[in-house]
Scaffold this motif. Structure first.
Motif, PDB file in Angstrom:
ATOM      1  N   SER A 103      62.806 -43.567  58.569  1.00 26.03           N
ATOM      2  CA  SER A 103      63.451 -42.329  58.147  1.00 26.03           C
ATOM      3  C   SER A 103      62.705 -41.109  58.692  1.00 26.03           C
ATOM      4  O   SER A 103      63.321 -40.144  59.182  1.00 26.03           O
ATOM      5  CB  SER A 103      63.499 -42.288  56.614  1.00 26.03           C
ATOM      6  OG  SER A 103      64.028 -41.066  56.164  1.00 26.03           O
ATOM      7  N   GLU A 104      61.367 -41.149  58.617  1.00 31.95           N
ATOM      8  CA  GLU A 104      60.591 -40.029  59.133  1.00 31.95           C
ATOM      9  C   GLU A 104      60.754 -39.907  60.650  1.00 31.95           C
ATOM     10  O   GLU A 104      60.831 -38.800  61.192  1.00 31.95           O
ATOM     11  CB  GLU A 104      59.117 -40.214  58.761  1.00 31.95           C
ATOM     12  CG  GLU A 104      58.208 -39.072  59.175  1.00 31.95           C
ATOM     13  CD  GLU A 104      58.511 -37.778  58.429  1.00 31.95           C
ATOM     14  OE1 GLU A 104      58.030 -36.713  58.849  1.00 31.95           O
ATOM     15  OE2 GLU A 104      59.252 -37.829  57.403  1.00 31.95           O
ATOM     16  N   ARG A 106      63.363 -40.785  62.407  1.00 32.02           N
ATOM     17  CA  ARG A 106      64.674 -40.189  62.700  1.00 32.02           C
ATOM     18  C   ARG A 106      64.649 -38.675  62.486  1.00 32.02           C
ATOM     19  O   ARG A 106      65.283 -37.923  63.213  1.00 32.02           O
ATOM     20  CB  ARG A 106      65.742 -40.842  61.813  1.00 32.02           C
ATOM     21  CG  ARG A 106      66.116 -42.260  62.212  1.00 32.02           C
ATOM     22  CD  ARG A 106      67.382 -42.721  61.530  1.00 32.02           C
ATOM     23  NE  ARG A 106      67.221 -42.785  60.079  1.00 32.02           N
ATOM     24  CZ  ARG A 106      66.784 -43.854  59.426  1.00 32.02           C
ATOM     25  NH1 ARG A 106      66.436 -44.936  60.109  1.00 32.02           N
ATOM     26  NH2 ARG A 106      66.684 -43.848  58.111  1.00 32.02           N
ATOM     27  N   ARG A 107      63.915 -38.264  61.462  1.00 29.39           N
ATOM     28  CA  ARG A 107      63.808 -36.822  61.237  1.00 29.39           C
ATOM     29  C   ARG A 107      63.120 -36.129  62.403  1.00 29.39           C
ATOM     30  O   ARG A 107      63.553 -35.077  62.883  1.00 29.39           O
ATOM     31  CB  ARG A 107      63.031 -36.574  59.934  1.00 29.39           C
ATOM     32  CG  ARG A 107      63.021 -35.130  59.471  1.00 29.39           C
ATOM     33  CD  ARG A 107      62.379 -35.014  58.099  1.00 29.39           C
ATOM     34  NE  ARG A 107      60.947 -35.217  58.167  1.00 29.39           N
ATOM     35  CZ  ARG A 107      60.053 -34.223  58.273  1.00 29.39           C
ATOM     36  NH1 ARG A 107      60.461 -32.961  58.314  1.00 29.39           N
ATOM     37  NH2 ARG A 107      58.759 -34.478  58.298  1.00 29.39           N
ATOM     38  N   GLN A 148      58.320 -28.029  57.609  1.00 26.52           N
ATOM     39  CA  GLN A 148      58.585 -29.460  57.667  1.00 26.52           C
ATOM     40  C   GLN A 148      57.333 -30.322  57.595  1.00 26.52           C
ATOM     41  O   GLN A 148      57.418 -31.556  57.637  1.00 26.52           O
ATOM     42  CB  GLN A 148      59.347 -29.801  58.971  1.00 26.52           C
ATOM     43  CG  GLN A 148      60.647 -29.058  59.136  1.00 26.52           C
ATOM     44  CD  GLN A 148      61.641 -29.389  58.038  1.00 26.52           C
ATOM     45  OE1 GLN A 148      61.651 -30.500  57.512  1.00 26.52           O
ATOM     46  NE2 GLN A 148      62.468 -28.407  57.669  1.00 26.52           N
TER      47      GLN A 148
END
Length: 830
Positions: A103-104, A106-107, A148
């Motif tokens: 997930s990270e 993809r971010r 971020q």
């Protein structure tokens, strides 16, 4: 036979001991145990109270054992369930780590895709305009770091040389080399690079200080050319605490010390509040953990060369942890290397491991209390059962003593009966085997001389003879044919009784089978002045699937009986059909088209009384004794007809009135073969009105002179075959065995070969195989199998071996001429 007349060993006192075999005796039929029973029963009855000792003491011991096993089993099951939970938690932790990292990543890739899409950034990167790149990307990095949490921003040229490290502006110009990248799949070191063919890459790096950081890199591509790369990174120091909070367990991640720098690691460990020292583990160091110190059991397991793959207990200061260790690897990196030695080392001892610790202190305390309670309850239950049974068994002992004597006598008697039954069974099996062996041996030996008698009788009848000689020879032929028919019926009936009669299903023309039967009995019907005809309806299909040989045998018996017992009038074979269906043999078991066939044989004979309609289908039974004396016969034909019809899934019915003839009907449901042959009008071999009368045998073979090899071991059959072939105008060369026949075939010059299936040395089947493989002359030479074995039994094997046709003995001019004509092309040469 009743056994009451035999003396009873139990009453003779000790007679069982003398009758039973010794301990060293053995019984090959498995009956020794039955004969040893009386010896056991002959022991003296046990004294009063022995039942209590024999039952209560073992019962108490059994209860104690059950309680112990139950407690142990409950403890074991609870422990195994906890271990299974630990393993599942370990797998869940790995999955959750992969999910969070993915997930990270993809971010990060989302931010990178935004940056790589900027044309102004791409143009500056293409000419390596560092000032322009800093002006364009500096603000983006500041915003990403502030909002971020990103702490790393690199711009690389096409050669992966650092143009800008915006998080460390002083370091530039070097080639980007990654720290070791952790593989959460547990795999060993792989040689693939972090940038594959200019593609995207991401990974979880372990720094020399033991910090975890996620990087993601992607190329800047314009017009198919890679201008450079943009890489972003984020600190993953909170990865294990977040995962541990989700799964409800503590996590410890260790890495090989060879990948770390000790001073940097010690500084980072102090910042992370971990009190375990560098030297606590021999080969590894902790890089992330949710515990301040390792439990002793986990430290010992990690100190071993290989941590156990199953869950294990790791206690620490009054707390019981159940630990599960998962080996991890590294994908690439400057420290990890990619050599073959590194791959072997990674497979032998993992360079990183993830330990999952479940706190099972309260669970183990509860399990311990449960097992102790179970043991106490079992002890109390055992005492109560012991007291209850002690009273009741005392009363039962007296009844058991009385029943014991009678039971011993009965078991002894039954043991003797069992011995006799076993002996009778062995004798019956031996008799059955002897019967089968006799039938198999006599089948060929009885048919062979009869075939010679019938064949030479036919040949001699075609020579000039006096009327008396001709009549005598006809009597000889009819007697031999009748004997051969009886032998065939007896053998087939024996096979049917023993379950050795098998069906062979194949497509065939029912009209042709009926025509052959009518033609077979045409001469005999003509001699008696009977009209023998065939009527086949137009609805009869051209082809059906079934056992043509056994259908032919049924019809021959029915038509033969009708011709035999009819003195005047005629016999007619009627074939009818109607649409039907049968279950298919495929997985779906769908119905397939079929034909409901009815074959009826009508005659104008004397008829059969109704009281005999059922008994005539029994073996060795005819309608009346006077008919048996006047017409002969064994009475096996109709019995065999009913057995064969049952095997084929059909039935035979009889309608008859004395003085008005008889009608036998055979009903069969036969599947239709797939394809155009299922059209009932596609092929019609009958006359336009559906009737056909028997005709002469084919004589085309008489018009050509052939050179024929006859492979036959019987002198009688050799001479018979030579005479028939000479009469047909052919030249016959005889070979008495398979080896000599092989030599003749290799010399060549033959148009046809007649091969007996039972040749000595090299049988006909093996010889046919050699011919078809080209080891014995011309591979395409027509081969005709000849044997006394019925065609329904031997023809499938003959055709499988390479034979072109099959001719069942006895040989005759008409049948041999027809077989030869069917095998040869119009030119008459092979």
């Amino acid at each position: 036979m009743p056994d009451d007349s035999l003396p009873d060993e139990a009453e003779r006192g000790g007679g069982d001991k003398s009758a039973a075999p010794s301990d060293g005796d053995s019984d090959p039929q498995g009956q020794s145990s039955a004969r040893r029973v009386p010896r056991v029963l002959a022991r003296e009855p046990q004294p009063r109270g022995s039942v209590r000792r024999a039952v209560l003491l073992p019962l108490a011991a059994a209860l104690a054992l059950i309680v112990a096993l139950g407690s142990t089993g409950a403890w074991f099951l609870l422990g195994r369930e906890a271990a299974r939970e630990a393993q599942a938690t370990r797998d869940l932790a790995l999955r959750e780590m992969r999910r969070r990292i993915s997930s990270e990543a993809r971010r990060l890739f989302g931010f990178i895709d935004f940056l790589t899409a900027r044309d102004d950034l791409a143009r500056a990167l293409e000419v390596t305009d560092r000032v322009r790149l800093l002006a364009l990307a500096g603000g983006d990095f500041a915003r990403l770091r502030a909002t971020q949490g990103l702490d790393r921003f690199l711009i690389l040229d096409a050669e992966r040389r650092v143009v800008w490290r915006l998080h460390e502006p002083a370091r530039m110009g070097d080639v980007r080399l990654h720290d070791p990248v952790l593989a959460l799949d547990g795999g060993a070191v792989s040689g693939r690079g972090l940038f594959d063919a200019g593609g995207r890459a991401a990974g979880l790096e372990v720094s020399p200080a033991g910090r975890l950081a996620l990087y993601a890199a992607a190329p800047v591509v314009r017009q198919g050319r890679v201008l450079g790369y943009i890489e972003l990174g984020a600190d993953m120091g909170g990865l294990l605490p977040s995962v541990a909070g989700l799964i409800g367990a503590d996590l410890v991640l260790t890495v090989d010390k060879g990948l770390l720098d000790r001073p940097a690691w010690e500084h980072g460990a102090a910042e992370r509040g971990f009190v375990q020292g560098w030297d606590e583990l021999p080969r590894e160091a902790v890089v992330q953990a949710t515990l301040p110190a390792l439990p002793d059991g986990l430290a010992r397991a990690l100190a071993a060369s290989r941590a156990p793959r199953a869950a294990f207990l790791a206690p620490q200061e009054g707390t019981d942890y159940l630990a599960g260790v998962a080996p991890l690897g590294f994908l690439s990196g400057t420290s990890a290397g990619t050599t073959a030695e590194t791959v072997a080392a990674e497979a032998a001892a993992p360079r990183a491991r993830l330990a999952v610790l479940l706190d099972v202190t309260s669970r183990r305390a509860a399990a311990r209390a449960f097992c102790l309670g179970l043991a106490a309850f079992g002890g109390l239950l055992g005492w109560l059962v012991f007291a209850l049974f002690k009273r009741r068994i005392a009363g039962v002992e007296r009844s058991l003593d009385e029943a014991d004597a009678g039971l011993r006598r009965e078991i002894g008697r039954r043991a003797r009966i069992q011995d006799r039954l076993a002996s009778a069974t062995r004798a019956a099996r031996a008799a059955s085997r002897a019967k089968s062996d006799f039938l198999a041996t006599m089948s060929h030996e009885m048919r062979t001389p009869l075939n010679g008698i019938i064949g030479f009788a036919d040949l001699t009848l075609e020579t000039p003879l006096t009327p008396e000689q001709g009549q005598n020879l006809r009597y000889v032929r009819e007697a031999a044919s009748s004997l051969l028919a009886v032998i065939n019926d007896v053998l087939d009936l024996a096979r049917a009784d023993t379950g050795r009669l098998h069906l062979a299903f194949a497509p065939f023309d029912p009209r042709a089978v009926c025509a052959e039967v009518v033609e077979l009995f045409g001469r005999k019907a003509a001699e008696k002045g009977l009209a023998l005809g065939l009527h086949a309806g137009r609805e009869v299909p051209a082809m059906v699937v079934g056992d043509a040989a056994h259908l032919r045998q049924i019809l021959q018996n029915l038509v033969g009986n009708a011709v035999k017992f009819t003195a005047a009038g005629g016999v007619r074979l009627i074939v009818e059909s109607s649409p039907a269906s049968v279950p298919g043999r495929g997985p779906a078991r769908e119905d397939v088209p079929a034909a409901a066939m009815r074959f009826t044989v009508e005659d104008s004979g004397p008829g059969i009384p109704e009281r005999l309609h059922e008994s005539i289908f029994s073996a060795f039974t005819q309608t009346e004794e006077t008919l048996t004396r006047s017409h002969g016969g064994s009475g096996l034909g109709l019995a065999l007809v009913r057995r064969l019809a049952g095997l084929m899934g059909g039935e035979v019915k009889l309608r008859s009135t004395p003085g008005h003839g008889s009608s036998f009907s055979l009903s069969l449901t036969l599947p239709l073969p797939p394809g155009p042959a299922t059209d009932a009008l596609a092929k019609n071999r009958a006359e336009p009105d559906g009737s056909r009368e028997p005709g002469d045998a084919p004589d085309g073979a008489r018009q050509r002179s052939l050179r024929v090899l006859v492979a036959e071991d019987s002198l009688v059959n050799q001479h018979l075959a030579r005479r028939i072939l000479q009469r047909l105008g052919h030249t016959a060369v005889v070979a008495p065995d398979g080896r000599e026949a092989l030599a003749h075939l290799r010399e060549g010059g033959y148009d046809l070969a007649l091969l007996d299936l039972n040749l000595p040395g090299l049988d006909g089947l093996a010889l046919a195989g050699l011919v078809r493989r080209g080891d014995a002359g011309v591979p395409s030479l027509p081969l005709l199998a000849v044997s006394a074995t019925p065609a329904r039994l031997a023809e499938p094997r003959a055709r499988e071996a390479g034979m072109d046709g099959y001719l069942e003995k006895p040989l005759s001019v008409e049948r041999l001429a027809g077989a030869v004509e069917a095998l040869l092309p119009p030119s008459g040469k092979s």
